[in-house]
Design an enzyme around this catalytic site. Structure first.
Site, mmCIF file in Angstrom:
data_model
loop_
_atom_site.group_PDB
_atom_site.id
_atom_site.type_symbol
_atom_site.label_atom_id
_atom_site.label_comp_id
_atom_site.label_asym_id
_atom_site.label_seq_id
_atom_site.Cartn_x
_atom_site.Cartn_y
_atom_site.Cartn_z
ATOM 1 N N ASN A 10 4.305 34.583 0.048
ATOM 2 C CA ASN A 10 5.710 34.813 -0.314
ATOM 3 C C ASN A 10 6.392 35.366 0.929
ATOM 4 O O ASN A 10 6.181 36.519 1.300
ATOM 5 C CB ASN A 10 5.790 35.828 -1.471
ATOM 6 C CG ASN A 10 7.222 36.247 -1.757
ATOM 7 O OD1 ASN A 10 8.169 35.590 -1.318
ATOM 8 N ND2 ASN A 10 7.378 37.333 -2.503
ATOM 9 N N LYS A 12 9.469 35.955 1.366
ATOM 10 C CA LYS A 12 10.647 36.790 1.083
ATOM 11 C C LYS A 12 11.810 36.365 2.002
ATOM 12 O O LYS A 12 11.977 35.185 2.266
ATOM 13 C CB LYS A 12 10.304 38.272 1.241
ATOM 14 C CG LYS A 12 9.039 38.652 0.483
ATOM 15 C CD LYS A 12 8.834 40.127 0.392
ATOM 16 C CE LYS A 12 7.479 40.406 -0.250
ATOM 17 N NZ LYS A 12 7.293 41.768 -0.654
ATOM 18 N N HIS A 93 9.855 38.059 -9.649
ATOM 19 C CA HIS A 93 9.285 38.990 -8.664
ATOM 20 C C HIS A 93 9.938 40.362 -8.860
ATOM 21 O O HIS A 93 11.139 40.452 -9.140
ATOM 22 C CB HIS A 93 9.537 38.471 -7.245
ATOM 23 C CG HIS A 93 8.740 39.216 -6.216
ATOM 24 N ND1 HIS A 93 9.110 40.462 -5.775
ATOM 25 C CD2 HIS A 93 7.592 38.910 -5.568
ATOM 26 C CE1 HIS A 93 8.220 40.890 -4.884
ATOM 27 N NE2 HIS A 93 7.285 39.959 -4.745
ATOM 28 N N GLU A 95 10.962 42.504 -6.879
ATOM 29 C CA GLU A 95 12.130 42.775 -6.025
ATOM 30 C C GLU A 95 13.400 42.205 -6.661
ATOM 31 O O GLU A 95 14.480 42.787 -6.534
ATOM 32 C CB GLU A 95 11.886 42.233 -4.608
ATOM 33 C CG GLU A 95 10.888 43.111 -3.866
ATOM 34 C CD GLU A 95 10.120 42.428 -2.744
ATOM 35 O OE1 GLU A 95 10.496 41.320 -2.335
ATOM 36 O OE2 GLU A 95 9.114 43.020 -2.294
ATOM 37 N N GLU A 163 1.386 42.115 -10.028
ATOM 38 C CA GLU A 163 1.755 42.803 -8.793
ATOM 39 C C GLU A 163 2.219 44.227 -9.114
ATOM 40 O O GLU A 163 3.384 44.425 -9.502
ATOM 41 C CB GLU A 163 2.897 42.071 -8.092
ATOM 42 C CG GLU A 163 2.562 40.649 -7.718
ATOM 43 C CD GLU A 163 3.397 40.175 -6.540
ATOM 44 O OE1 GLU A 163 2.784 39.850 -5.521
ATOM 45 O OE2 GLU A 163 4.637 40.177 -6.631
ATOM 46 N N GLY A 169 3.873 45.833 -0.362
ATOM 47 C CA GLY A 169 4.358 46.200 0.966
ATOM 48 C C GLY A 169 4.040 47.625 1.383
ATOM 49 O O GLY A 169 4.593 48.117 2.373
ATOM 50 N N SER A 208 -0.170 44.130 -1.250
ATOM 51 C CA SER A 208 -0.929 44.551 -0.061
ATOM 52 C C SER A 208 -2.295 43.883 0.035
ATOM 53 O O SER A 208 -3.251 44.484 0.529
ATOM 54 C CB SER A 208 -1.065 46.075 -0.013
ATOM 55 O OG SER A 208 0.224 46.677 0.108
HETATM 56 C C1 PEP Z 1 4.721 40.138 -2.657
HETATM 57 O O1 PEP Z 1 5.810 40.147 -2.113
HETATM 58 O O2 PEP Z 1 4.579 39.440 -3.660
HETATM 59 C C2 PEP Z 1 3.641 40.940 -2.090
HETATM 60 C C3 PEP Z 1 2.533 41.030 -2.740
HETATM 61 O O3 PEP Z 1 3.896 41.559 -0.874
HETATM 62 P P1 PEP Z 1 2.796 42.304 0.057
HETATM 63 O O4 PEP Z 1 1.593 41.397 0.124
HETATM 64 O O5 PEP Z 1 3.488 42.450 1.369
HETATM 65 O O6 PEP Z 1 2.472 43.597 -0.602
#
Ligand code: PEP
Length: 249
Positions: A10, A12, A93, A95, A163, A169, A208
Site C-alpha cells: 500500500n 498510500k 483503510h 487512515e 491492521e 507505521g 509494520s
Molecule cells: C498500511 O498502510 O496498511 C500499513 C500496514 O502500513 P505500515 O506497513 O507502514 O505499517
C-alpha cells in the site's frame, strides 16, 4: 485448507512516475516467486502507468466511491479505477476511516460497488490502542468486520486485512499470540456470516510488517498474507517479505 499467500503493498500518498522502475523491480520479484500472489496499491495517478509495466503483480487502488458517477468532486468510481488498469481496491483503510470519517456501512457499500465494477477488494479492520488495552480487541474487530462486510461477500473476490491502528507505521506489532488469537476470531466471525467459504477467505496481517518479522507473522496458521505500507515502497525492502511468504506458502 490451502490459501495462496497474498502480499500487497500500500503505497498510500507516495509515488510519482519517477518510481516506475521500482514498480518494475517489484513485478520481477512477483515473477520470481509464483507461489505468492503479489499486488501493489498505488496512488490513482499511477495506476495506468503501473499496470502497463506489471506482468506478474497486480495493480490496485486505495479507495473508490460507492456510487457509479455523479457530483462528487475529487472522487473516483470503481469503474474508473478498473478502466485505468486496477484489479483490486482497498476498502476501509483506517487512515480513511479516521481522516475521511468513513463508516463501516460506507466501507460495505464501497466493497459492493467495487465488486460490481469487477474489482477484487481488500477490506481493512483493526482496533485502536485503547480498545486493545481495554482487553476486548477481538470482540471490537469482529463486530467491525461484520458491520463492514457486504452481504454478498465471497472469498473469490474479497480478502480481509487485520491492521491494528496502533501498529501502522509505528514499528510496533502485536505479539504473535495476539495476532494468532485475532485471526482465529476473525475466521470465526466470517464463518458465522458466510459459512464454509470462510475457510477460503484470506485474512492478511498489516501493521509494520517488515523483512525481519514477516517470517514469524506469515507462519501463523490463519495469517494468509500481508498488507504492507512502508516496507513496500522499494523492491529492496519488499523482497524479504515476498520471500518469507513464498517460504511459508
Ligand atoms: C498500511 O498502510 O496498511 C500499513 C500496514 O502500513 P505500515 O506497513 O507502514 O505499517
Amino acid at each position: 485448507m490451502s490459501r495462496r499467500k497474498l502480499i500487497v503493498g500500500n503505497w498510500k500518498m507516495n509515488g510519482l512516475l519517477a518510481q516506475i522502475g521500482e514498480i518494475e523491480a517489484i513485478d520481477r520479484l512477483a515473477q520470481e516467486k509464483p507461489k505468492v500472489e503479489v499486488g501493489l496499491c498505488v496512488p490513482a495517478t499511477l495506476i495506468h502507468a503501473a499496470s502497463g509495466v506489471a506482468r506478474s503483480a497486480f495493480i490496485g487502488g486505495q479507495d473508490c466511491h460507492m456510487k457509479d458517477s455523479g457530483a462528487h468532486t475529487g472522487c473516483l468510481s470503481a469503474a474508473m479505477l478498473k478502466e485505468a488498469g486496477a484489479k483490486t481496491v482497498i476498502a476501509g483503510h483506517s487512515e480513511r476511516r479516521t481522516d475521511q470519517h468513513e463508516t463501516s456501512a460506507d466501507v460495505a457499500a464501497k466493497a459492493v460497488a467495487a465488486h460490481q465494477a469487477g474489482l477484487n477488494v481488500i477490506l481493512c479492520v483493526g482496533e485502536t490502542e485503547a480498545e486493545r488495552d481495554a482487553g476486548n480487541a477481538e470482540a471490537v474487530v469482529s463486530e467491525q468486520l461484520l458491520d463492514s462486510l457486504p452481504q454478498n461477500a465471497a472469498a473469490a473476490w474479497l480478502s480481509i486485512a487485520y491492521e491494528p491502528i496502533w501498529a501502522i507505521g509505528t514499528g510496533r506489532t502485536p505479539t504473535m499470540e495476539e495476532v494468532d488469537r485475532m485471526h482465529r476470531a476473525l475466521r470465526e466471525a466470517l464463518r458465522s456470516r458466510i459459512g464454509a467459504d470462510a475457510d477460503n477467505m484470506r485474512i492478511l496481517y498489516g501493521g509494520s510488517m517488515n523483512g525481519a518479522n514477516a517470517g514469524d507473522l506469515l507462519a501463523i496458521a490463519d495469517v494468509d498474507g500481508g498488507l504492507v505500507g512502508g516496507a513496500s515502497l522499494t523492491a529492496e525492502k519488499f523482497a524479504p517479505i515476498i520471500e518469507a511468504a513464498s517460504a511459508a506458502g
